[in-house]
Design an enzyme around this catalytic site. Structure first.
Site, PDB file in Angstrom:
ATOM      1  CG  ASP A 136       0.201  -5.372   4.346  1.00  0.00           C
ATOM      2  OD1 ASP A 136      -0.525  -4.685   3.274  1.00  0.00           O
ATOM      3  OD2 ASP A 136      -0.398  -5.657   5.324  1.00  0.00           O
TER       4      ASP A 136
ATOM      5  CG  HIS B 226      -1.698  -1.119   1.328  1.00  0.00           C
ATOM      6  ND1 HIS B 226      -2.877  -1.193   0.973  1.00  0.00           N
ATOM      7  CD2 HIS B 226      -1.381  -2.444   1.973  1.00  0.00           C
ATOM      8  CE1 HIS B 226      -3.279  -2.421   1.016  1.00  0.00           C
ATOM      9  NE2 HIS B 226      -2.463  -3.234   1.502  1.00  0.00           N
TER      10      HIS B 226
ATOM     11  CG  HIS C 128      -6.236  -6.737   1.562  1.00  0.00           C
ATOM     12  ND1 HIS C 128      -6.109  -6.415   0.452  1.00  0.00           N
ATOM     13  CD2 HIS C 128      -5.384  -6.435   2.386  1.00  0.00           C
ATOM     14  CE1 HIS C 128      -4.914  -5.666   0.582  1.00  0.00           C
ATOM     15  NE2 HIS C 128      -4.401  -5.539   1.866  1.00  0.00           N
TER      16      HIS C 128
ATOM     17  CD  GLU D 124      -4.621  -8.095   7.167  1.00  0.00           C
ATOM     18  OE1 GLU D 124      -5.680  -7.489   6.689  1.00  0.00           O
ATOM     19  OE2 GLU D 124      -3.574  -7.517   7.599  1.00  0.00           O
TER      20      GLU D 124
HETATM   21  N1  ADE Z   1      -4.893  -1.302   4.323  1.00  0.00           N
HETATM   22  C1  ADE Z   1      -3.404  -1.120   4.242  1.00  0.00           C
HETATM   23  N2  ADE Z   1      -3.183  -1.968   4.991  1.00  0.00           N
HETATM   24  C2  ADE Z   1      -3.761  -3.112   5.242  1.00  0.00           C
HETATM   25  C3  ADE Z   1      -3.840  -4.277   5.594  1.00  0.00           C
HETATM   26  N3  ADE Z   1      -2.879  -4.992   6.145  1.00  0.00           N
HETATM   27  N4  ADE Z   1      -5.217  -5.105   5.789  1.00  0.00           N
HETATM   28  C4  ADE Z   1      -6.385  -4.477   5.333  1.00  0.00           C
HETATM   29  N5  ADE Z   1      -6.346  -3.070   4.744  1.00  0.00           N
HETATM   30  C5  ADE Z   1      -5.137  -2.507   4.874  1.00  0.00           C
HETATM   31 ZN    ZN Z   2      -2.507  -5.141   2.625  1.00  0.00          ZN
END
Ligand code: ADE
Ligand code: ZN
Length: 336
Positions: free
Chosen positions: A277, A18, A196, A199
């Site tokens: 990330d 990101h 995503h 997670e």
């Molecule tokens: N936005 C930035 N990093 C993130 C993550 N690890 N999970 C979800 N949204 C995100």
């Molecule tokens: Zn991410």
């Protein structure tokens, strides 16, 4: 074996990054000052001290706060340029970068300033460092379907420069199916799709990303091993899982890296890859992620090579470019 030298020279592809998560505190303070924006923290050290998270939401609150100092096209350029300069020292050869337009447009910053700043820096980064790139527009899943549709429409003006769409932000309570119609429309427009999933959320969310959204890639996907049928399906379809070990550690998804699922995933023939990330918040870029994982799991050189190859295999480069990079990974390992 000593991993450090081997990892440093290994050609790598970053596929889960990101751009707002590369905002180093020093640059944040510099941009805040030039924009006349006050931050909540008195110093770089005070800000760094706040980077302790017990879950995803705690991180996101600070991440959105940090991004709020970005106002001008130049800010987005500087952020992206600083990132590329940094990873040019890590033998990262190709990057696929997420940006979160809504984080900025909701504060009144024009979509055009955000994307044009990022795109200009990506073009200059390729000239200066030879790093190729693709840009992915991510929807914030805690916001509405309607807001995502509005963002998609803005993105259409830059269709030829955005490879795909993603889905990020607060996972629990915001399943992929909430965005089924937006993703269907994005697919119709020719965007590649990723989300995503798994997670913090359950394996069911990964199923939804696959079956309802029809994604080309899963970001994270840690929880897929909870479900054998799902694991077999992801393996059969060779859908990539873009894992982020240091992120998982810092967000308490996997506090103990010796228990990280990546080795099991390779054993189950999953197209698992390693990425960073939000490296400014989680303590490291690509090399740090490879290194921490290798040390925690005692990965073999073959496993590291496979992870690096998987990064290029799972990328959105064309087949000839993928093969060229994969050959470079193999040649590097042979000659090391
Ligand atoms: N936005 C930035 N990093 C993130 C993550 N690890 N999970 C979800 N949204 C995100
Ligand atoms: Zn991410």
């Amino acid at each position: 074996m000593s991993y450090k030298k081997f990892v440093e020279g290994l050609p790598k592809a970053e596929l889960h990054l990101h751009i707002e998560g590369t905002f180093e505190p020093e640059l944040m303070f510099e941009i805040a000052e030039r924009n006349g924006v006050k931050t909540k923290y008195a110093s770089v050290d005070a800000l760094k001290n706040a980077y302790r998270f017990s879950n995803l939401q705690e991180f996101l609150d600070i991440y959105y706060e940090g991004a709020a100092v970005l106002l001008e096209k130049r800010d987005f350029y500087d952020l992206t340029a600083a990132y590329l300069k940094r990873v040019s020292t890590e033998n990262v050869r190709h990057v696929e970068i997420f940006f979160d337009p809504q984080t900025h447009t909701d504060r009144g910053v024009a979509f055009s300033k955000v994307i044009e700043g990022i795109l200009d820096a990506l073009a200059d980064g390729e000239k200066e460092f030879g790093i190729t790139s693709r840009l992915i527009m991510s929807f914030l899943r805690h916001l509405s379907e309607e807001a995502a549709f509005k963002t998609l429409e803005e993105g259409l003006k830059y269709k030829d420069r955005i490879i795909g769409v993603g889905l990020d932000s607060s996972e629990l309570g915001n399943p992929p199916s909430k965005f089924a119609r937006v993703f269907a429309e994005a697919k119709k427009e020719g965007f590649l799709l990723m989300a995503h999933a798994g997670e913090e959320g359950p394996a069911d969310y990964i199923w939804e990303a696959l079956e309802v959204l029809d994604v080309d890639r899963i970001d994270h996907g840690n929880r897929c091993l909870d479900d054998d049928v799902l694991t077999a399906e992801i393996s059969r379809r060779q859908i990539a899982l873009t894992l982020c070990p240091l992120s998982n550690q810092k967000l308490q998804v996997c506090p103990d890296l010796t228990k990280h699922p990546v080795r099991k995933m390779l054993e189950r023939n999953l197209l698992a890859t390693i990425h960073s990330d939000d490296p400014a918040y989680f303590g490291g870029y690509m090399n740090a992620n490879f290194l921490a994982t290798a040390e925690a799991l005692n990965l073999s050189r073959d496993e590291l090579v496979r992870l690096a190859e998987n990064g290029f295999k799972a990328s959105f480069l064309d087949e000839a470019e993928k093969n060229r990079h994969i050959e470079a990974v193999r040649a590097y390992a042979e000659n090391f």
